[in-house]
Scaffold this motif. Structure first.
Motif, PDB file in Angstrom:
ATOM      1  N   LEU A 142       0.854  -1.189   0.000  1.00 57.80           N
ATOM      2  CA  LEU A 142       0.000   0.000   0.000  1.00 57.80           C
ATOM      3  C   LEU A 142       0.888   1.236   0.000  1.00 57.80           C
ATOM      4  N   GLY A 143       0.679   2.126  -0.977  1.00 52.49           N
ATOM      5  CA  GLY A 143       1.466   3.349  -1.066  1.00 52.49           C
ATOM      6  C   GLY A 143       0.627   4.572  -0.741  1.00 52.49           C
ATOM      7  N   SER A 144       1.264   5.576  -0.169  1.00 53.50           N
ATOM      8  CA  SER A 144       0.533   6.770   0.253  1.00 53.50           C
ATOM      9  C   SER A 144       1.322   8.045  -0.045  1.00 53.50           C
ATOM     10  N   THR A 145       0.601   9.105  -0.362  1.00 51.15           N
ATOM     11  CA  THR A 145       1.241  10.405  -0.579  1.00 51.15           C
ATOM     12  C   THR A 145       1.552  11.093   0.741  1.00 51.15           C
ATOM     13  N   GLN A 146       1.087  10.500   1.851  1.00 48.99           N
ATOM     14  CA  GLN A 146       1.384  11.023   3.185  1.00 48.99           C
ATOM     15  C   GLN A 146       1.919   9.892   4.051  1.00 48.99           C
ATOM     16  N   ARG A 147       2.635  10.247   5.095  1.00 44.43           N
ATOM     17  CA  ARG A 147       3.149   9.242   6.014  1.00 44.43           C
ATOM     18  C   ARG A 147       1.989   8.558   6.734  1.00 44.43           C
ATOM     19  N   PHE A 148       2.077   7.249   6.853  1.00 41.68           N
ATOM     20  CA  PHE A 148       1.078   6.531   7.640  1.00 41.68           C
ATOM     21  C   PHE A 148       1.256   6.899   9.112  1.00 41.68           C
ATOM     22  N   SER A 149       0.151   7.148   9.774  1.00 40.80           N
ATOM     23  CA  SER A 149       0.210   7.550  11.185  1.00 40.80           C
ATOM     24  C   SER A 149       0.404   6.336  12.075  1.00 40.80           C
ATOM     25  N   ALA A 150       0.777   6.611  13.317  1.00 38.66           N
ATOM     26  CA  ALA A 150       0.955   5.531  14.293  1.00 38.66           C
ATOM     27  C   ALA A 150      -0.356   4.784  14.504  1.00 38.66           C
ATOM     28  N   GLU A 151      -1.473   5.503  14.494  1.00 41.90           N
ATOM     29  CA  GLU A 151      -2.784   4.869  14.673  1.00 41.90           C
ATOM     30  C   GLU A 151      -3.104   3.941  13.499  1.00 41.90           C
ATOM     31  N   GLN A 152      -2.790   4.382  12.297  1.00 38.50           N
ATOM     32  CA  GLN A 152      -3.040   3.549  11.125  1.00 38.50           C
ATOM     33  C   GLN A 152      -2.187   2.284  11.156  1.00 38.50           C
ATOM     34  N   ILE A 153      -0.924   2.436  11.519  1.00 37.04           N
ATOM     35  CA  ILE A 153      -0.038   1.278  11.605  1.00 37.04           C
ATOM     36  C   ILE A 153      -0.521   0.306  12.671  1.00 37.04           C
ATOM     37  N   ALA A 154      -0.985   0.851  13.789  1.00 37.38           N
ATOM     38  CA  ALA A 154      -1.488  -0.003  14.871  1.00 37.38           C
ATOM     39  C   ALA A 154      -2.708  -0.801  14.408  1.00 37.38           C
ATOM     40  N   LEU A 155      -3.588  -0.155  13.647  1.00 38.31           N
ATOM     41  CA  LEU A 155      -4.768  -0.842  13.143  1.00 38.31           C
ATOM     42  C   LEU A 155      -4.380  -1.942  12.170  1.00 38.31           C
ATOM     43  N   LEU A 156      -3.473  -1.620  11.230  1.00 37.87           N
ATOM     44  CA  LEU A 156      -3.039  -2.620  10.258  1.00 37.87           C
ATOM     45  C   LEU A 156      -2.308  -3.777  10.942  1.00 37.87           C
ATOM     46  N   SER A 157      -1.566  -3.477  11.994  1.00 37.85           N
ATOM     47  CA  SER A 157      -0.870  -4.526  12.748  1.00 37.85           C
ATOM     48  C   SER A 157      -1.870  -5.452  13.433  1.00 37.85           C
ATOM     49  N   MET A 158      -2.974  -4.877  13.891  1.00 38.98           N
ATOM     50  CA  MET A 158      -3.988  -5.671  14.579  1.00 38.98           C
ATOM     51  C   MET A 158      -4.678  -6.642  13.621  1.00 38.98           C
ATOM     52  N   ILE A 159      -4.911  -6.212  12.382  1.00 38.37           N
ATOM     53  CA  ILE A 159      -5.641  -7.066  11.439  1.00 38.37           C
ATOM     54  C   ILE A 159      -4.723  -7.886  10.530  1.00 38.37           C
ATOM     55  N   GLN A 160      -3.405  -7.731  10.703  1.00 37.26           N
ATOM     56  CA  GLN A 160      -2.487  -8.437   9.804  1.00 37.26           C
ATOM     57  C   GLN A 160      -2.644  -9.960   9.826  1.00 37.26           C
ATOM     58  N   PRO A 161      -2.977 -10.611  10.955  1.00 38.14           N
ATOM     59  CA  PRO A 161      -3.092 -12.081  10.920  1.00 38.14           C
ATOM     60  C   PRO A 161      -4.109 -12.572   9.904  1.00 38.14           C
TER      61      PRO A 161
END
Length: 270
Positions: A142-161
């Motif tokens: 997933l590519g973004s024109t803005q930096r992914f926030s800590a909250e976004q990373i935390a959410l993606l980490s939670m659903i990664q399994p």
């Protein structure tokens, strides 16, 4: 946006994804669901393997529907400098990976970053990696024109399994669909072109041959590794790295990394 256990729409969407595992619209459904919770601007699903070019299974469409020339350049050989590709070859493991975690120290100073990455991905990238075996990695990037926030990373980490589990279950259907595409499956790794182009340039310039170690140093330099990082990866001293670089530049008759990158591009288009 957070995901609550009582979010029925979320559970319904995941169920629909499982139902769509063997359907052509699987990837579109998956990224559409992810985009409801984490905004991104581009995406691609592909498989990295040692010995062949990446196999692209699906990607975000261009605005005008035409092929993305920058991405075509990536598939021709620029992927060899991609931090995510390099990391997947150096350490095989599943998980969610951020650009900041895999990028070499000097990535933003490289010609690869200036002439491809910042124009195609722009600012930030994250990647779900599903390690199939020692050689193959199925990825959703997933590519973004803005930096992914800590909250976004935390959410993606939670659903990664469950994302990685879905990728693993999807792979057999992709391989079945790609089985007839012999050109993609059998395309040789363009690193051989890169080596041949460098060796030809050295022969033409100085009548000399580059060593295997000089070729390794050159590739790692182009990917953004500092002398210290190259030394660690190749188990040599930083001073030895500088000596290899000096000899390589002399043999090629060049004075900058920009010139070295131009030779790399010539190799991919040969």
């Amino acid at each position: 946006m957070t995901i609550a256990l009582q979010d029925m729409a979320w559970h319904r969407s995941v169920g629909q994804l499982i139902e769509a595992l063997d359907r052509p619209n699987f990837w579109a459904q998956l990224v559409r669901l992810l985009d409801q919770y984490v905004s991104f601007d581009s995406w691609v699903a592909l498989q990295f393997s040692s010995g062949q070019r990446p196999q692209v299974f699906a990607e975000s469409p261009a605005e005008d529907g035409s092929p993305d020339q920058l991405f075509q350049d990536y598939l021709k050989g620029l992927y060899l400098l991609d931090p995510f590709y390099v990391a997947s070859r150096e350490r095989s493991q599943s998980g969610l990976f951020r650009l900041a975690e895999v990028a070499p120290e000097h990535l933003e100073l490289t010609e690869y970053y200036q002439r491809y990455f910042r124009l195609n991905v722009v600012a930030d990238e994250i990647q779900f990696n599903c390690q199939i075996d020692q050689d193959r990695t199925l990825c959703l990037s997933l590519g973004s024109t803005q930096r992914f926030s800590a909250e976004q990373i935390a959410l993606l980490s939670m659903i990664q399994p469950w994302v990685i589990a879905l990728l693993r279950q999807r792979l057999p259907f992709e391989l079945e669909a790609a089985a007839s595409d012999a050109d993609q499956l059998d395309t040789p790794l363009p690193m051989s072109n890169w080596r041949k182009q460098l060796e030809a340039s050295a022969q033409h310039s100085r009548g000399a041959q580059l060593t295997a170690r000089e070729l390794d140093v050159g590739r790692l330099m182009l990917s953004g590794c500092s002398s210290k990082e190259i030394a660690r990866k190749l188990a040599i001293s930083a001073e030895t790295v500088r000596v290899h670089k000096k000899h390589m530049y002399s043999k090629l008759g060049i004075k900058s990394q920009s010139e070295l990158f131009s030779i790399f591009l010539q190799a991919q288009n040969a």
